[in-house]
Design a protein around this motif. Sequence first.
Motif, PDB file in Angstrom:
ATOM      1  N   ARG A   2       0.838  -1.185   0.000  1.00  0.00           N
ATOM      2  CA  ARG A   2       0.000   0.000   0.000  1.00  0.00           C
ATOM      3  C   ARG A   2       0.883   1.248   0.000  1.00  0.00           C
ATOM      4  N   VAL A   3       0.303   2.375  -0.382  1.00  0.00           N
ATOM      5  CA  VAL A   3       1.108   3.592  -0.412  1.00  0.00           C
ATOM      6  C   VAL A   3       1.615   3.949   0.982  1.00  0.00           C
ATOM      7  N   GLU A   4       0.894   3.539   2.032  1.00  0.00           N
ATOM      8  CA  GLU A   4       1.310   3.862   3.396  1.00  0.00           C
ATOM      9  C   GLU A   4       2.561   3.100   3.834  1.00  0.00           C
ATOM     10  N   ASN A   5       2.975   2.128   3.036  1.00  0.00           N
ATOM     11  CA  ASN A   5       4.226   1.418   3.306  1.00  0.00           C
ATOM     12  C   ASN A   5       5.409   2.078   2.609  1.00  0.00           C
ATOM     13  N   SER A   6       5.133   3.096   1.804  1.00  0.00           N
ATOM     14  CA  SER A   6       6.144   3.655   0.907  1.00  0.00           C
ATOM     15  C   SER A   6       6.704   4.977   1.419  1.00  0.00           C
ATOM     16  N   PHE A   7       8.018   5.100   1.307  1.00  0.00           N
ATOM     17  CA  PHE A   7       8.711   6.349   1.642  1.00  0.00           C
ATOM     18  C   PHE A   7       9.478   6.886   0.438  1.00  0.00           C
ATOM     19  N   ILE A   8       9.404   6.163  -0.673  1.00  0.00           N
ATOM     20  CA  ILE A   8      10.204   6.489  -1.845  1.00  0.00           C
ATOM     21  C   ILE A   8       9.674   7.713  -2.590  1.00  0.00           C
ATOM     22  N   GLY A   9       8.513   8.211  -2.188  1.00  0.00           N
ATOM     23  CA  GLY A   9       7.957   9.394  -2.832  1.00  0.00           C
ATOM     24  C   GLY A   9       8.530  10.697  -2.321  1.00  0.00           C
ATOM     25  N   VAL A  10       9.591  10.617  -1.533  1.00  0.00           N
ATOM     26  CA  VAL A  10      10.194  11.804  -0.914  1.00  0.00           C
ATOM     27  C   VAL A  10      11.513  12.124  -1.604  1.00  0.00           C
ATOM     28  N   VAL A  26      10.372  -0.061  10.593  1.00  0.00           N
ATOM     29  CA  VAL A  26       9.409   0.996  10.259  1.00  0.00           C
ATOM     30  C   VAL A  26       8.869   0.694   8.866  1.00  0.00           C
ATOM     31  N   THR A  27       7.733   0.004   8.817  1.00  0.00           N
ATOM     32  CA  THR A  27       7.184  -0.436   7.534  1.00  0.00           C
ATOM     33  C   THR A  27       5.866   0.248   7.194  1.00  0.00           C
ATOM     34  N   HIS A  28       5.459   1.203   8.012  1.00  0.00           N
ATOM     35  CA  HIS A  28       4.197   1.916   7.784  1.00  0.00           C
ATOM     36  C   HIS A  28       4.369   3.353   8.256  1.00  0.00           C
ATOM     37  N   TRP A  29       3.639   4.264   7.605  1.00  0.00           N
ATOM     38  CA  TRP A  29       3.726   5.669   8.001  1.00  0.00           C
ATOM     39  C   TRP A  29       3.504   5.855   9.502  1.00  0.00           C
ATOM     40  N   PHE A  48       5.920  14.606   4.059  1.00  0.00           N
ATOM     41  CA  PHE A  48       5.286  13.780   3.030  1.00  0.00           C
ATOM     42  C   PHE A  48       4.172  12.928   3.635  1.00  0.00           C
ATOM     43  N   ILE A  49       4.426  12.352   4.791  1.00  0.00           N
ATOM     44  CA  ILE A  49       3.421  11.509   5.444  1.00  0.00           C
ATOM     45  C   ILE A  49       2.200  12.339   5.831  1.00  0.00           C
ATOM     46  N   VAL A 234       0.936  -9.856 -10.500  1.00  0.00           N
ATOM     47  CA  VAL A 234       2.221  -9.191 -10.718  1.00  0.00           C
ATOM     48  C   VAL A 234       2.558  -8.237  -9.572  1.00  0.00           C
ATOM     49  N   THR A 235       1.583  -7.461  -9.117  1.00  0.00           N
ATOM     50  CA  THR A 235       1.875  -6.556  -8.000  1.00  0.00           C
ATOM     51  C   THR A 235       2.119  -7.342  -6.717  1.00  0.00           C
ATOM     52  N   GLY A 236       1.443  -8.478  -6.570  1.00  0.00           N
ATOM     53  CA  GLY A 236       1.710  -9.329  -5.413  1.00  0.00           C
ATOM     54  C   GLY A 236       3.121  -9.877  -5.430  1.00  0.00           C
ATOM     55  N   SER A 237       3.588 -10.264  -6.609  1.00  0.00           N
ATOM     56  CA  SER A 237       4.955 -10.765  -6.742  1.00  0.00           C
ATOM     57  C   SER A 237       5.972  -9.670  -6.441  1.00  0.00           C
ATOM     58  N   LEU A 238       5.715  -8.464  -6.934  1.00  0.00           N
ATOM     59  CA  LEU A 238       6.618  -7.349  -6.651  1.00  0.00           C
ATOM     60  C   LEU A 238       6.629  -7.016  -5.163  1.00  0.00           C
ATOM     61  N   HIS A 239       5.480  -7.072  -4.541  1.00  0.00           N
ATOM     62  CA  HIS A 239       5.399  -6.846  -3.092  1.00  0.00           C
ATOM     63  C   HIS A 239       6.318  -7.816  -2.351  1.00  0.00           C
ATOM     64  N   ASP A 240       6.239  -9.091  -2.716  1.00  0.00           N
ATOM     65  CA  ASP A 240       7.062 -10.100  -2.051  1.00  0.00           C
ATOM     66  C   ASP A 240       8.551  -9.874  -2.309  1.00  0.00           C
ATOM     67  N   ASP A 241       8.886  -9.391  -3.515  1.00  0.00           N
ATOM     68  CA  ASP A 241      10.290  -9.182  -3.872  1.00  0.00           C
ATOM     69  C   ASP A 241      10.883  -7.934  -3.216  1.00  0.00           C
ATOM     70  N   VAL A 242      10.062  -6.891  -3.068  1.00  0.00           N
ATOM     71  CA  VAL A 242      10.580  -5.581  -2.679  1.00  0.00           C
ATOM     72  C   VAL A 242      10.426  -5.291  -1.192  1.00  0.00           C
ATOM     73  N   PHE A 243       9.278  -5.627  -0.642  1.00  0.00           N
ATOM     74  CA  PHE A 243       8.921  -5.152   0.695  1.00  0.00           C
ATOM     75  C   PHE A 243       9.640  -5.938   1.782  1.00  0.00           C
ATOM     76  N   VAL A 244      10.226  -5.228   2.723  1.00  0.00           N
ATOM     77  CA  VAL A 244      10.903  -5.831   3.866  1.00  0.00           C
ATOM     78  C   VAL A 244      10.013  -5.678   5.082  1.00  0.00           C
ATOM     79  N   ARG A 245       9.611  -6.807   5.680  1.00  0.00           N
ATOM     80  CA  ARG A 245       8.751  -6.748   6.862  1.00  0.00           C
ATOM     81  C   ARG A 245       9.459  -7.352   8.058  1.00  0.00           C
TER      82      ARG A 245
END
Length: 245
Positions: A2-10, A26-29, A48-49, A234-245
């Motif tokens: 979700r966008v709330e997991n993202s900090f790359i927009g800064v 820190v995986t959520h705003w 940004f948050i 595809v977005t689920g696969s990218l989530h698994d590849d990119v997101f660190v939890r």
Amino acid sequence: MRVENSFIGVDGVGEQTERSIWEQGVTHWDEFEPGVVGGKRGDRIQRFIEEGRDHLDAADVAYFDHQFPNSEQWRLYETFRDRACFFDIETTGLDEQRNQVTTVSLHQDGETETLVAGDDLTAGNLRAAFADADLLVTFNGKRFDVPFLEANFDIDLQRPHLDLMYTCKKIGLSGGLKQVEKDIGIERDRPDISGRDAVRLWREHESGRDGALETLVSYNREDTVNLRTLADEVTGSLHDDVFVR
């Protein structure tokens, strides 16, 4: 993701910095404090948050589309999936200046609608169909579907647009829509029909052949509905590849 997991927009936050933030837990705003990265960058992330929450409450897809790098547009999908319009067109050729759009299928809010040339495929109906679409989802739509519709019907489709052809390439999937579907296990009712057949079916419909239009519409609708399954995968696969939890 979700966008709330993202900090790359800064400004000043790339993939490495974002991953470092996630690795600190820190995986959520809601979990972020400026001291996590320190200095002016931490303050920029905090701003940004705060701004992002307002835009999220307003379902402002365009704000996040502008903030995120083009390569990270896929992050919009999970948050704004319910505001997405999946669509696909069929045409009589590849040149938007010379060829005609024959059918347009749109899938949104769980419903699929098909507009047909010579019947209900008009500029007014297209504008109405896209009116509530805050996020477009296509396969090669940025280079094909959108230019065709804008040229043929003088409509404006410039809005956030997730083109799955590019998203698929991020996880090593290449080729046309049918090949990608096959690679990830999406089955079709009529796997024998291709884009070339769609041109032939329209010509046969024009010449009065029974069933040609029904087959074309079925093919176009299947293209469109499958986009949602493809986007989920595809977005689920990218989530698994990119997101660190």
